[in-house]
Design a protein around this motif. Structure first.
Motif, PDB file in Angstrom:
ATOM      1  N   LEU A  59       0.812  -1.220   0.000  1.00  0.00           N
ATOM      2  CA  LEU A  59       0.000   0.000   0.000  1.00  0.00           C
ATOM      3  C   LEU A  59       0.846   1.272   0.000  1.00  0.00           C
ATOM      4  O   LEU A  59       0.596   2.183  -0.803  1.00  0.00           O
ATOM      5  N   PRO A  60       1.873   1.400   0.864  1.00  0.00           N
ATOM      6  CA  PRO A  60       2.719   2.599   0.774  1.00  0.00           C
ATOM      7  C   PRO A  60       3.443   2.729  -0.556  1.00  0.00           C
ATOM      8  O   PRO A  60       3.562   3.839  -1.097  1.00  0.00           O
ATOM      9  N   ALA A  62       2.471   1.567  -3.514  1.00  0.00           N
ATOM     10  CA  ALA A  62       1.483   1.970  -4.517  1.00  0.00           C
ATOM     11  C   ALA A  62       1.102   3.435  -4.364  1.00  0.00           C
ATOM     12  O   ALA A  62       0.885   4.140  -5.363  1.00  0.00           O
ATOM     13  N   THR A  63       1.039   3.916  -3.131  1.00  0.00           N
ATOM     14  CA  THR A  63       0.697   5.326  -2.903  1.00  0.00           C
ATOM     15  C   THR A  63       1.787   6.246  -3.442  1.00  0.00           C
ATOM     16  O   THR A  63       1.494   7.273  -4.079  1.00  0.00           O
ATOM     17  N   VAL A  64       3.042   5.876  -3.217  1.00  0.00           N
ATOM     18  CA  VAL A  64       4.143   6.692  -3.723  1.00  0.00           C
ATOM     19  C   VAL A  64       4.131   6.716  -5.253  1.00  0.00           C
ATOM     20  O   VAL A  64       4.311   7.779  -5.881  1.00  0.00           O
ATOM     21  N   ARG A  66       1.588   6.270  -7.199  1.00  0.00           N
ATOM     22  CA  ARG A  66       0.418   7.038  -7.655  1.00  0.00           C
ATOM     23  C   ARG A  66       0.677   8.530  -7.612  1.00  0.00           C
ATOM     24  O   ARG A  66       0.419   9.246  -8.579  1.00  0.00           O
ATOM     25  N   TYR A  67       1.204   9.022  -6.489  1.00  0.00           N
ATOM     26  CA  TYR A  67       1.439  10.459  -6.368  1.00  0.00           C
ATOM     27  C   TYR A  67       2.611  10.915  -7.240  1.00  0.00           C
ATOM     28  O   TYR A  67       2.666  12.074  -7.641  1.00  0.00           O
ATOM     29  N   THR A  68       3.546  10.019  -7.505  1.00  0.00           N
ATOM     30  CA  THR A  68       4.681  10.393  -8.353  1.00  0.00           C
ATOM     31  C   THR A  68       4.229  10.724  -9.767  1.00  0.00           C
ATOM     32  O   THR A  68       4.659  11.731 -10.363  1.00  0.00           O
ATOM     33  N   ALA A  70       1.066  11.332 -10.753  1.00  0.00           N
ATOM     34  CA  ALA A  70      -0.288  11.904 -10.765  1.00  0.00           C
ATOM     35  C   ALA A  70      -0.440  12.953 -11.863  1.00  0.00           C
ATOM     36  O   ALA A  70      -1.514  13.086 -12.475  1.00  0.00           O
ATOM     37  N   PHE A 278       8.207  12.930  -3.906  1.00  0.00           N
ATOM     38  CA  PHE A 278       7.700  11.641  -4.388  1.00  0.00           C
ATOM     39  C   PHE A 278       8.563  11.082  -5.515  1.00  0.00           C
ATOM     40  O   PHE A 278       8.779   9.866  -5.603  1.00  0.00           O
TER      41      PHE A 278
END
Length: 304
Positions: A59-60, A62-64, A66-68, A70, A278
């Protein structure tokens, strides 16, 4: 009941009754194992383990990612080509490279010393090598300041000689060396102990000197363990934050590594700073994945 047959010698005397031939042994069949259906407890444990790993790692990550990305790929490329990021990446490679070289030489030498020789203080040295694993990197940074800082034991003498350690590259290298100190040693020592000293003693009896035994016997014996320890040391050096943060000052473009770049950019306000944090974190994650692949390839088969 049938009487047993007797064998007759050449002189006609009778001998003991002949024994019936033993039956041929039959090949034993391997026991068949029935596949057990997973019980409810096993299913629950598997679900808990998978959920835990996904929540803690996937999860962390994937979050990084995604925001990278975006806002697309162009802003990421702008960050990766910015002067501050390039300077931080270059300094990271310099500090990590020097630390790995020092730890490799130290690891091989101390590994041979611990595995081949008995001497007073051997147990103490063995315990001190593992000390950086048990203490906080922040404590390592503070200790370096107390020793090499302006008011430290050697700081004033070094400054008079024109050599600065704290808030400079030497201090960052020294902090990285300390936190990654045991990684090469702990890979080399078990391999040397398992290999024994027979080959080295045979080479010595044939007239081989110390350097010849090192290059032709010792290093080929520990080459895979050494490669494994070097990769671990490099990964640890690239990701070091706490000790380097204390002794570097984290000045952008001068004493800022990639981990410090991520921290400082994330603490700033604005979308550009967040995007830079990110993007740098994504690069560090890619490097970590690459190291995992290399470590898996170098790991001995019996440890997989």
């Amino acid at each position: 009941m049938a009487e047993p047959t007797t064998l007759t010698d050449r002189d006609g005397t009778g001998t003991a009754p002949a024994l019936a031939p033993a039956p041929a042994p039959t090949a034993a069949r391997p026991p068949t194992r029935r596949r057990r259906r997973p019980s409810a407890i096993r299913l629950v444990l598997r679900v808990i383990a998978v959920t835990y790993v996904l929540a803690l790692v996937a999860l962390p990550v994937a979050t990084v990612v995604r925001y990278t990305f975006a806002d697309g790929l162009v802003p990421v490329l702008e960050v990766l080509t910015s002067p501050d990021f390039v300077a931080a990446a270059r300094l990271t490679l310099v500090v990590a490279g020097l630390a790995v070289v020092v730890n490799t030489v130290f690891g091989v030498g101390v590994g041979i010393l611990l595995a081949r020789y008995e001497f007073p203080g051997r147990r103490l040295l063995n315990a001190v090598i593992d000390l950086p694993v048990s203490i906080s990197p922040i404590v390592v940074g503070v200790a370096l300041i107390l020793v090499y800082g302006t008011n430290g034991w050697f700081g004033p003498a070094l400054e008079q000689a024109g050599f600065q350690v704290i808030f400079a590259v030497p201090g960052m290298v020294l902090a990285t060396v300390i936190v990654s100190l045991p990684l090469v040693v702990r890979e080399v020592v078990p391999t040397l102990e398992e290999a024994g000293v027979e080959q080295e003693q045979a080479a010595q009896s044939l007239g081989a000197g110390g350097w010849a035994r090192l290059w032709r016997i010792t290093l080929p014996t520990i080459k895979w363990a050494l490669a494994y320890g070097v990769v671990l040391s490099l990964a640890r050096s690239l990701g070091e934050f706490g000790a380097v943060r204390v002794v570097s000052g984290s000045v952008a473009g001068q004493s800022q590594t990639l981990t410090l770049f991520v921290n400082d950019a994330y603490q700033e306000f604005g979308p550009d700073a967040q995007r830079a944090a990110f993007a740098a974190a994504f690069v560090l994650m890619l490097v970590a994945v690459l190291f995992i692949v290399v470590i898996t390839a170098l790991r001995p088969k019996e440890k997989r």
